[in-house]
Design a protein around this motif. Structure first.
Motif, PDB file in Angstrom:
ATOM      1  N   GLY B 117       0.791  -1.232   0.000  1.00 19.64           N
ATOM      2  CA  GLY B 117       0.000   0.000   0.000  1.00 19.64           C
ATOM      3  C   GLY B 117       0.819   1.275   0.000  1.00 19.64           C
ATOM      4  O   GLY B 117       0.263   2.366  -0.094  1.00 19.64           O
ATOM      5  N   ALA B 118       2.147   1.148   0.102  1.00 19.89           N
ATOM      6  CA  ALA B 118       2.981   2.359   0.172  1.00 19.89           C
ATOM      7  C   ALA B 118       2.952   3.122  -1.156  1.00 19.89           C
ATOM      8  O   ALA B 118       2.990   4.349  -1.175  1.00 19.89           O
ATOM      9  CB  ALA B 118       4.413   1.984   0.534  1.00 19.89           C
ATOM     10  N   TYR B 119       2.916   2.393  -2.267  1.00 21.24           N
ATOM     11  CA  TYR B 119       2.829   3.061  -3.567  1.00 21.24           C
ATOM     12  C   TYR B 119       1.358   3.263  -3.919  1.00 21.24           C
ATOM     13  O   TYR B 119       0.623   2.301  -4.163  1.00 21.24           O
ATOM     14  CB  TYR B 119       3.517   2.239  -4.655  1.00 21.24           C
ATOM     15  CG  TYR B 119       3.433   2.919  -6.012  1.00 21.24           C
ATOM     16  CD1 TYR B 119       4.016   4.167  -6.221  1.00 21.24           C
ATOM     17  CD2 TYR B 119       2.747   2.335  -7.072  1.00 21.24           C
ATOM     18  CE1 TYR B 119       3.923   4.817  -7.456  1.00 21.24           C
ATOM     19  CE2 TYR B 119       2.662   2.968  -8.306  1.00 21.24           C
ATOM     20  CZ  TYR B 119       3.257   4.205  -8.489  1.00 21.24           C
ATOM     21  OH  TYR B 119       3.156   4.842  -9.699  1.00 21.24           O
ATOM     22  N   LYS B 120       0.916   4.498  -3.923  1.00 19.47           N
ATOM     23  CA  LYS B 120      -0.491   4.805  -4.183  1.00 19.47           C
ATOM     24  C   LYS B 120      -0.559   6.148  -4.914  1.00 19.47           C
ATOM     25  O   LYS B 120      -0.845   7.185  -4.314  1.00 19.47           O
ATOM     26  CB  LYS B 120      -1.245   4.867  -2.846  1.00 19.47           C
ATOM     27  CG  LYS B 120      -2.747   4.896  -2.995  1.00 19.47           C
ATOM     28  CD  LYS B 120      -3.418   4.876  -1.626  1.00 19.47           C
ATOM     29  CE  LYS B 120      -4.852   5.302  -1.731  1.00 19.47           C
ATOM     30  NZ  LYS B 120      -5.533   5.349  -0.439  1.00 19.47           N
ATOM     31  N   PRO B 121      -0.238   6.144  -6.199  1.00 21.29           N
ATOM     32  CA  PRO B 121      -0.126   7.411  -6.928  1.00 21.29           C
ATOM     33  C   PRO B 121      -1.476   8.058  -7.203  1.00 21.29           C
ATOM     34  O   PRO B 121      -2.511   7.383  -7.224  1.00 21.29           O
ATOM     35  CB  PRO B 121       0.521   6.980  -8.249  1.00 21.29           C
ATOM     36  CG  PRO B 121       0.037   5.580  -8.450  1.00 21.29           C
ATOM     37  CD  PRO B 121      -0.014   4.979  -7.060  1.00 21.29           C
ATOM     38  N   ARG B 122      -1.491   9.345  -7.400  1.00 18.59           N
ATOM     39  CA  ARG B 122      -2.634  10.038  -7.988  1.00 18.59           C
ATOM     40  C   ARG B 122      -2.668   9.715  -9.481  1.00 18.59           C
ATOM     41  O   ARG B 122      -1.633   9.789 -10.159  1.00 18.59           O
ATOM     42  CB  ARG B 122      -2.480  11.558  -7.774  1.00 18.59           C
ATOM     43  CG  ARG B 122      -3.444  12.461  -8.538  1.00 18.59           C
ATOM     44  CD  ARG B 122      -4.916  12.279  -8.195  1.00 18.59           C
ATOM     45  NE  ARG B 122      -5.306  12.317  -6.815  1.00 18.59           N
ATOM     46  CZ  ARG B 122      -5.719  13.393  -6.145  1.00 18.59           C
ATOM     47  NH1 ARG B 122      -5.760  14.563  -6.746  1.00 18.59           N
ATOM     48  NH2 ARG B 122      -6.094  13.307  -4.883  1.00 18.59           N
ATOM     49  N   VAL B 123      -3.824   9.297  -9.959  1.00 18.38           N
ATOM     50  CA  VAL B 123      -4.031   9.024 -11.388  1.00 18.38           C
ATOM     51  C   VAL B 123      -5.086   9.991 -11.895  1.00 18.38           C
ATOM     52  O   VAL B 123      -6.215  10.001 -11.389  1.00 18.38           O
ATOM     53  CB  VAL B 123      -4.499   7.567 -11.622  1.00 18.38           C
ATOM     54  CG1 VAL B 123      -4.793   7.329 -13.101  1.00 18.38           C
ATOM     55  CG2 VAL B 123      -3.466   6.572 -11.112  1.00 18.38           C
ATOM     56  N   VAL B 124      -4.718  10.819 -12.864  1.00 18.92           N
ATOM     57  CA  VAL B 124      -5.684  11.741 -13.470  1.00 18.92           C
ATOM     58  C   VAL B 124      -6.063  11.185 -14.835  1.00 18.92           C
ATOM     59  O   VAL B 124      -5.204  10.982 -15.701  1.00 18.92           O
ATOM     60  CB  VAL B 124      -5.101  13.160 -13.608  1.00 18.92           C
ATOM     61  CG1 VAL B 124      -6.101  14.081 -14.315  1.00 18.92           C
ATOM     62  CG2 VAL B 124      -4.726  13.722 -12.239  1.00 18.92           C
ATOM     63  N   PHE B 125      -7.334  10.895 -14.995  1.00 17.44           N
ATOM     64  CA  PHE B 125      -7.849  10.211 -16.195  1.00 17.44           C
ATOM     65  C   PHE B 125      -8.745  11.179 -16.959  1.00 17.44           C
ATOM     66  O   PHE B 125      -9.686  11.738 -16.400  1.00 17.44           O
ATOM     67  CB  PHE B 125      -8.646   8.986 -15.736  1.00 17.44           C
ATOM     68  CG  PHE B 125      -9.425   8.274 -16.816  1.00 17.44           C
ATOM     69  CD1 PHE B 125      -8.768   7.653 -17.874  1.00 17.44           C
ATOM     70  CD2 PHE B 125     -10.811   8.193 -16.767  1.00 17.44           C
ATOM     71  CE1 PHE B 125      -9.485   6.978 -18.861  1.00 17.44           C
ATOM     72  CE2 PHE B 125     -11.536   7.518 -17.743  1.00 17.44           C
ATOM     73  CZ  PHE B 125     -10.863   6.906 -18.788  1.00 17.44           C
TER      74      PHE B 125
END
Lengths: 326, 326
Positions: B117-125
């Motif tokens: 769970g440490a890697y949880k990027p913002r994804v703008v779609f």
């Protein structure tokens, strides 16, 4: 007419099978063959036409091709990983509910194209009110957005979108139906969060105690198993042009509170039966049910001839007639 | 902060790149690295931070894994087969717009799980108003259903559903934005059915003749390229908790008729410029545009701080300032 039921071993699939066997025709068309498919072998039923049963994972590579090899005229796609399991097992839910459904649609498209459009079956897809997510208006109209709050609801909403697009492109003729909670479900109590809606009616009528985990003011949306089968048959025979491009319809049903369910049971079976309902609040179930739709304005479905019960007493009477032999 | 732009070679991607290079930071965070990806090699821009360009088909096996190997903190997913091509090439549209998007989301999920769970990027779609289909209410509200009438719209609607579910499950932090028609698009006239909305402004201002294929009472929904970039940056930095479970928002814009567009041009540039618009009705374009949304009530996006122009004259002035150097 050759009919294929995918997901035939479930409660609705079995009731649909029994009805098709009893009618031996659909609309004006005599049924010549019925293929029952599920992940476990569906029970065979004596029939006046060819009946075959198959067991496999329909989402596995090549399975859709095998299932459709004989080009059924009508496909009921009832197969799904249910809500709780799809939430717990993310991969399995997407594999069956999304990839499985998509690979089925893709195989029909391949057959449609290979036949230059001659093969274009009716596909009846069972969706769910789980495609909706709160906050809700007091009644959910046909134009309310699909904003699911579960993976199951997401997968069903995607199935609806694919169904509409493949239909629009002429690859098949799809109709989706969003079933209300089916009540009274026959059989034993199960662990589904919705189970109590049925068990508070079914168990007391059978002389057994039932547990009510929520308060009596909880409102929900119901239809009988008999209506579920009638929805499927109507969806199988309806004129697709009348439906238009929005191919999935919220089915009609009965909106009532748990208290109204209990009063209906009292009117039919008396105080002694109602006394078998024991209150035992369950915070987890209270929280889950709080997120569910409560009422629909199923205007499009009604105008297209779909019919459900008009009150909860009728739902109980159908349970008594169909499951308790009156 | 390491930013990845997928679909960086398109008009919006290039403008976003230029803005990120000029700002060299996003919110309070300095940009340390920018990866530009597209199916053709994006143009490199001089920058004060590490800049890299990559060309590949992001939907091909293993590509999502390669693209995400360095775990970008922020991912702009702008890549898509556009509406007309997705309609003509069914397989390609689903392969890129659905499978490509899904495989990207799946790879982020794999990295999220591998990192506990440490890697949880913002994804703008970037989604589209093409997720809607008529008949429409006079203004499309945030709760109006997604009933697309194109394969492109279907694929974008499915992307929205996946974005919401993967976000809800905590695999990443997604925000989707439905862009209005971007107007005035810089560059040459293209064959998109929407092209005339831009060309009737752009060509006359450049001293060239433009063709208007529809009547002046056609109403449509516009925002400038500058607003499109601002939407993307705001979506990249907005507090996700404030957005809630419905992760895709209809962006604000300007609703106006073609006649109002022309009057705005007249007010800014005079009669001689407007006289370069030639009426030449095109039945095919008239029919396509007739199915498009005309007006939105973008209440949620406005309340979350997304801003667009308030009238079409502003849209023209931005075109003159940004493309014609005043």
């Amino acid at each position: 007419m050759h009919i294929l039921i995918i997901g035939a071993a479930g409660m609705v699939g079995r009731k649909l099978t029994n009805r098709l066997v009893a009618d031996a025709q659909l609309g004006e068309a005599p049924i010549t063959r019925l293929t029952l498919h599920d992940v476990i072998e569906p029970a065979r039923v004596e029939a006046s036409f060819t009946m075959e049963t198959r067991a496999s994972d329909f989402s596995a590579a090549g399975e859709a091709k095998r299932l459709l090899a004989d080009k059924p005229d009508l496909i009921f796609h009832l197969a799904a990983i249910v809500s709780g399991e799809a939430e717990d097992d993310f991969d399995k839910g997407y594999r069956i509910n999304l990839n499985g459904t998509w690979s089925l649609f893709e195989e029909i498209r391949a057959l449609n194209r290979a036949s230059a459009g001659a093969y274009k079956p009716r596909v009846v897809f069972t969706s769910s009110t789980g495609v909706f997510g709160g906050p809700y208006p007091p009644r959910i109209m046909d134009e309310f957005l699909q904003a699911p709050l579960t993976s199951y609801g997401t997968q069903k909403a995607i199935g609806e979108l694919l169904l509409a697009d493949y239909t629009r492109k002429g690859f098949f003729d799809g109709i989706g139906i969003r079933l209300p909670t089916i009540c009274v479900r026959p059989g034993k109590p199960n662990k589904a969060a919705s189970g109590f809606f049925s068990s508070i009616i079914r168990e007391p009528l059978a002389g057994l105690e039932a547990v009510l985990p929520v308060s009596e003011d909880v409102r929900h949306w119901h239809a009988s198993p008999r209506s579920a089968v009638a929805f499927l048959l109507h969806a199988a025979t309806i004129n697709g042009d009348a439906v238009g491009p929005r191919r999935t319809l919220s089915m009609p049903g009965v909106s009532c509170t748990v208290g109204e369910q209990i009063e209906a049971l009292r009117n039919i079976a008396g105080d002694a039966v109602v006394a078998r309902i024991r209150r035992e609040p369950d915070e987890k179930i209270i929280r889950i049910v709080d997120g569910w739709p409560r009422d629909f304005d199923a205007r499009r479905a009604l105008s297209l001839g779909f019919k459900a019960e008009s009150n909860f007493e009728d739902i109980i009477r159908i349970h008594i007639a169909d499951e308790l032999r009156g």
